[in-house]
Design an enzyme around this catalytic site. Sequence first.
Site, mmCIF file in Angstrom:
data_model
loop_
_atom_site.group_PDB
_atom_site.id
_atom_site.type_symbol
_atom_site.label_atom_id
_atom_site.label_comp_id
_atom_site.label_asym_id
_atom_site.label_seq_id
_atom_site.Cartn_x
_atom_site.Cartn_y
_atom_site.Cartn_z
ATOM 1 N N CYS A 1 1.427 11.215 6.106
ATOM 2 C CA CYS A 1 2.493 10.972 7.039
ATOM 3 C C CYS A 1 2.260 12.164 8.099
ATOM 4 O O CYS A 1 2.269 11.631 9.328
ATOM 5 C CB CYS A 1 3.802 11.266 6.567
ATOM 6 S SG CYS A 1 4.149 9.991 5.019
ATOM 7 N N ARG B 1 4.414 2.258 5.022
ATOM 8 C CA ARG B 1 4.129 2.522 6.430
ATOM 9 C C ARG B 1 4.291 1.211 7.078
ATOM 10 O O ARG B 1 3.145 0.441 7.313
ATOM 11 C CB ARG B 1 2.766 2.865 6.533
ATOM 12 C CG ARG B 1 2.500 4.366 5.477
ATOM 13 C CD ARG B 1 1.130 4.817 5.534
ATOM 14 N NE ARG B 1 0.942 5.933 4.573
ATOM 15 C CZ ARG B 1 1.623 6.960 4.498
ATOM 16 N NH1 ARG B 1 2.357 7.502 5.683
ATOM 17 N NH2 ARG B 1 1.495 7.827 3.452
#
EC number: 1.11.1.24
Length: 214
Positions: free
Chosen positions: A51, A128
């Site tokens: 991330c 995601r």
Amino acid sequence: MTDQSSVPMPRLNEPAPDFDAPTTAGQKSLQDYSGKWLILFSHPADFTPVCTTEFIAFAKKQGDFAARDTELLGLSIDSHYSHIAWMLNIKEKFGVDINFPIIADLNMRVAQDYGMIQPGASDTAAVRATFIIDPEGVLRAMVYYPMNAGRSVDEIYRLLVALQTAEDNACAMPENWKPGDPVIVPPPATAEAAEARPGEGYDTVDWYFSTRQL
């Protein structure tokens, strides 16, 4: 917790699910982005390496998105205190400022409305997911990545440019289209128009496949 199977998934070319949520820049709603394009993207958790690479990439590309009249808005199921601490950590350790808001979706309401919670991956973390929403609040594209593979921010930007260009020029885009490449002319809808297509000045391979330069 809401049964994810009972929550309708968002659909392309329909209004994006509304939201009004706390962020690192205060309360934000979908209406706040009216008149602009919006990239809404989720990540599994703050202070995680994949991330972090994605947020750095979005931050470095933010000027390019802004030039396309496009705002960025992140999201995860973390508190805004966690988001702020992570933003400061990225600045300290990587020298990159995160200048776009991040939704603190602790009740998972936005994540569930956008189908970001995939039970096969996790019941408590968003995958995601990336959504491109147009200035009228219509969902124009959505892309889902697994938790263990980072998304391509360059591809998301390319897709945005392709969508905007197709809309402005009434055309379609071939595989991996980039600015300067030929675009696809919509195929003719009648037999008469198909017969006329070779003489219309396009680069025509067959009646259904023609390209042109913008």
